[in-house]
Every structure is written in C-alpha cells, then in structure tokens.
Design a protein around this motif. Structure first.
Motif, PDB file in Angstrom:
ATOM      1  N   TYR A  14       0.835  -1.191   0.000  1.00 55.27           N
ATOM      2  CA  TYR A  14       0.000   0.000   0.000  1.00 55.27           C
ATOM      3  C   TYR A  14       0.875   1.247   0.000  1.00 55.27           C
ATOM      4  CZ  TYR A  14      -3.547   3.372   1.580  1.00 55.27           C
ATOM      5  OH  TYR A  14      -4.394   4.455   1.696  1.00 55.27           O
ATOM      6  N   HIS A  15       0.728   2.072  -1.045  1.00 54.68           N
ATOM      7  CA  HIS A  15       1.520   3.306  -1.225  1.00 54.68           C
ATOM      8  C   HIS A  15       3.021   3.020  -1.348  1.00 54.68           C
ATOM      9  CE1 HIS A  15      -1.719   6.342   0.383  1.00 54.68           C
ATOM     10  NE2 HIS A  15      -2.097   5.670  -0.703  1.00 54.68           N
ATOM     11  N   HIS A  16       3.343   1.833  -1.889  1.00 55.24           N
ATOM     12  CA  HIS A  16       4.748   1.487  -2.136  1.00 55.24           C
ATOM     13  C   HIS A  16       4.893   0.934  -3.556  1.00 55.24           C
ATOM     14  CE1 HIS A  16       4.852   1.697   2.288  1.00 55.24           C
ATOM     15  NE2 HIS A  16       6.122   2.019   2.115  1.00 55.24           N
ATOM     16  N   THR A  17       6.132   0.771  -3.971  1.00 58.01           N
ATOM     17  CA  THR A  17       6.413   0.404  -5.368  1.00 58.01           C
ATOM     18  C   THR A  17       5.896  -0.971  -5.745  1.00 58.01           C
ATOM     19  OG1 THR A  17       8.596  -0.386  -4.685  1.00 58.01           O
ATOM     20  CG2 THR A  17       8.456   1.875  -5.513  1.00 58.01           C
ATOM     21  N   CYS A  18       5.689  -1.867  -4.776  1.00 59.64           N
ATOM     22  CA  CYS A  18       5.267  -3.225  -5.131  1.00 59.64           C
ATOM     23  C   CYS A  18       3.776  -3.333  -5.423  1.00 59.64           C
ATOM     24  CB  CYS A  18       5.684  -4.226  -4.062  1.00 59.64           C
ATOM     25  SG  CYS A  18       5.039  -3.890  -2.411  1.00 59.64           S
ATOM     26  N   ASP A  19       3.031  -2.222  -5.347  1.00 59.43           N
ATOM     27  CA  ASP A  19       1.655  -2.230  -5.851  1.00 59.43           C
ATOM     28  C   ASP A  19       1.742  -2.147  -7.371  1.00 59.43           C
ATOM     29  OD1 ASP A  19      -1.028  -2.027  -6.355  1.00 59.43           O
ATOM     30  OD2 ASP A  19      -1.295  -0.050  -5.419  1.00 59.43           O
ATOM     31  N   SER A  20       2.116  -3.288  -7.962  1.00 53.54           N
ATOM     32  CA  SER A  20       2.506  -3.338  -9.373  1.00 53.54           C
ATOM     33  C   SER A  20       1.808  -4.484 -10.077  1.00 53.54           C
ATOM     34  CB  SER A  20       4.024  -3.540  -9.465  1.00 53.54           C
ATOM     35  OG  SER A  20       4.385  -4.791  -8.882  1.00 53.54           O
ATOM     36  N   LEU A  21       1.933  -4.527 -11.396  1.00 55.29           N
ATOM     37  CA  LEU A  21       1.362  -5.628 -12.166  1.00 55.29           C
ATOM     38  C   LEU A  21       1.941  -6.972 -11.733  1.00 55.29           C
ATOM     39  CD1 LEU A  21       1.317  -4.202 -15.816  1.00 55.29           C
ATOM     40  CD2 LEU A  21      -0.663  -4.598 -14.337  1.00 55.29           C
ATOM     41  N   GLU A  22       3.240  -7.008 -11.525  1.00 55.21           N
ATOM     42  CA  GLU A  22       3.907  -8.262 -11.173  1.00 55.21           C
ATOM     43  C   GLU A  22       3.346  -8.859  -9.893  1.00 55.21           C
ATOM     44  OE1 GLU A  22       6.187  -5.923 -13.917  1.00 55.21           O
ATOM     45  OE2 GLU A  22       5.438  -5.422 -11.907  1.00 55.21           O
TER      46      GLU A  22
END
Length: 397
Positions: free
Chosen positions: A327-335
């Motif tokens: 949440y609100h970090h870079t890993c909220d990603s497609l991958e």
C-alpha cells in the motif's frame, strides 16, 4: 420422462440464447488490458505527469466511446491544475423531480512512489468496465447515471472536521460541478433533491484466502467488535481470510444503496468471493470513529459531508495480504497484483456494481412485438427474473 428430458433440453437452449444476454459478465480481457496499458505506472502530477495525462485522456475517450455526455472538471490547488472526468448517461427522467441519480466513482491518481495497480487502478478499471457493460446493452433507463474519475484523491494534508484525509478531487467536484449542475438541470428540486447516491471504488483486487491474511488493527479491535460484531465473528470463524469485499456505509443514510448491492452480490456466483457489510451507526463519537479511520479514507467522505448517500467498496487496502506491504509502495505493481484470482475478484465486483446500477436506474429494453402489436417495454430485471424461474424449472425436471 422423455417429455421432461426434452423440455429441460429446450429450456437450457433458450437460456443459452436469451438469458445470458441479460446477465452481466465482465470482459476479463478489457480489465486486464486497461490495467496493463493505463494503470500500471505512477499517476502523480509531479513525478510522471505524462503518464497521468495519458491515463486521463484514455478515461475521457472511453467515456465518449461508450456514448456518455463527457466533460472535464478542472480545478486548481496550490497553483497546480487537476482534472476530474465526468460521463453522464441520461435517463428518461433527466431534469425532472422523478429522477433519482446514481453515481459510480473512483480516483485515478496515485501517490508519488507507487505504481498504483490496486490503489486505484483496480477501481478505475472497474469504473470503466461498468460503463462499458451498461452502454453495451440495448437498453434505456428511467434514472440518470453519472460516472466520475476523481483526481487528487491522494493528498495527505487536507483536513475535514479535524481529521486528516485526502479526496480533494471529489470535494471540489461536489462544490464546483455537481451542485451547480443539479441547480441548472433540476431547478425545481433544489432543497428536496433525493439521489440514490454514489458507489465509490478504491482498491478492489487484493484477494487472499490464506489464513490470517486479513488484519483487524490490534489497537482498534475493541471498536471493530463494538461497531461490527457480525463482521468480526465472521472473520474470526474464517481464520481471518482476506477473501471478501468490504462495503462501508452509514446505516441511517446509505442502507438502500448498500442493501441492493449486497443482494446483487449474492446473485453473481463465485461464493468463494465473499462480502462483509460494515454499517456505521449514526452519531458515533469522534474517538470511536478515529479508531476505524481506515474506513473513512476515500472519496465517499466528501459525499457524506454533504448528506449525499454513498457506499465505499474496498479490499481494505493495507489491512490485507500483499497490500500490507505494498500500500503506497512500489510493489503495488502488475507483477504483484495482477493474477487470475485478483482479476476474477475484480470482475465479480464490476458485475455486481453494473447489476446494482441497472436495477436502481430502472433499465429497460424495447422488445418488438407481433405484427400490429407495436413495441412492448420489458425491464431487464424482470427478464432476469424470468430466466431465474426457467433455471429453477429446468432443475426440477
């Protein structure tokens, strides 16, 4: 027995040809491509303004493609211009006292450090999918529907009633666009206008059926037990699985909208995708509300402030699964976020929203009758009821 078999076979063929047309079914390819192509990178005015503008243009152009009356609502804050995007699907009762507007809204911006696939690419993709479904049906409706993509929801310093919150786009939309728009188009209803309300979508696709993947904040457990005893009991009996959609509403003001959504959810199948209803009683003290502030962290809070009915749909964001870290970090990603379970969870949510809005806006289809009979008006919901009857009849044969 042979007659019964033939009748069941005929009913099944009829249902395949007729009933399926009247049920909502999300286009998984559309959801996937929308997330991948337009909601997979940072949409922040100071970090990636070009990508954010590309996303806004896509939403605007899709609204137009769906046949909505589309406009930008531009507003300025701290010297920066932002843009809400609005698409109106007018009903037969547009501009009259009888119109009961229903809205669907989601913010499309992100904080500066995230890709924002779940927060809130998922809500934005669902918004577009609902608009696509509703305009692809050959139907009309009695009540008007407004689709809105909010900008600048992610703003951590704005205050309301002493609480920190974001949602600047919806705040300015209500005061600068919605209320003037109502006064212009519904002048005879000023002071008595009674919309069905708006369904606000924010972080919708983090589905996790692992034990203890759902958090109830320890320092808020007492308040959650006090306010939502049934929800807490359900979660604890289910080993705290993050396998549900949270529906947040005020029991006094939003129950009509919340209850209809809940009923439609139960009709959509996939019982493994569950729902929990977080009904907030009226006149709760501030110290209690502050303990469950996560439930007030989106655009619905601005509609509540203006006494406009609103329900908030969410996967509970940082209280669940991968979003506890992302949440609100870079890993909220497609991958991390785009997988089959999450996509199908988002699809059921989209289908339920579309069915809810169809029901409340009283959609109907013009069906040609026999020669000399003219046209008969058949509501889609009535047709759906006929299909349910046929399904039940076939199952008993």
């Amino acid at each position: 027995m042979a007659i019964a078999v033939r009748l069941r076979w005929c009913l099944q063929i009829f249902m395949l040809e007729a009933c399926v047309v009247l049920t909502h079914a999300a286009n998984l390819d559309y959801l996937r491509s929308t997330l991948t192509n337009y909601f997979s990178d940072t949409r922040h005015h100071a970090v990636k303004p070009e990508y954010k503008q590309r996303t806004a243009t896509f939403i605007h152009d899709e609204f137009i493609r769906f046949g909505l009356e589309t406009t930008y609502h531009n507003f300025v804050f701290d010297g920066v211009e932002y843009a809400n995007i609005i698409g109106v699907l007018k009903g037969d009762n547009f501009g009259t006292y009888d119109d009961q507007i229903i809205g669907v809204g989601a913010h499309y911006d992100t904080v500066n450090v995230t890709k924002g696939v779940d927060d809130n690419g998922s809500g934005s993709a669902a918004l577009l999918e609902v608009a696509r479904q509703m305009t692809s049906l050959e139907s009309k409706r009695k009540h008007t529907v407004i689709f809105t993509a909010f900008d600048r929801e992610e703003y951590e310093y704005a205050t309301f009633d002493g609480r920190f919150y974001g949602a600047l786009g919806s705040k300015y939309l209500i005061s600068q666009w919605l209320l003037p728009w109502i006064q212009k188009n519904y002048p005879q209803t000023v002071g008595t206008f009674s919309p069905y309300g708006i369904i606000v979508l924010d972080t919708l696709m983090d589905y996790n059926n692992s034990a203890r993947s759902q958090i109830i904040p320890p320092d808020s457990l007492q308040e959650f037990q006090q306010l939502f005893p049934g929800v807490v009991k359900n979660l604890q009996s289910d080993n705290l699985q993050g396998d549900f959609l949270a529906t947040i509403f005020r029991t006094q003001s939003d129950s009509r909208l919340a209850n209809e959504f809940h009923q439609q959810w139960g009709k959509m199948g996939r019982a493994d995708y569950e729902i929990e209803m977080f009904g907030l009683a009226p006149n709760l003290p501030d110290d209690v509300l502050n303990k469950v502030a996560d439930l007030n962290r989106s655009d619905h809070i601005n509609f509540w402030a203006k006494n406009i009915p609103a329900i908030f749909l969410s996967d509970s964001a940082n209280l669940r699964g991968k979003m506890q870290d992302c949440y609100h970090h870079t890993c909220d990603s497609l991958e991390v976020m785009l997988n089959d379970d999450n996509l199908n969870f988002l699809a059921k949510t989209s289908d339920t929203i579309a069915a809810t809005v169809d029901k409340l806006s009283q959609s109907y289809a013009a069906v040609s009758g026999a020669p000399g009979v003219g046209k008969t008006v058949l509501t889609l919901m009535t047709a759906s009821s006929i299909c349910v009857f046929l399904i039940q009849t076939a199952s008993r044969l």
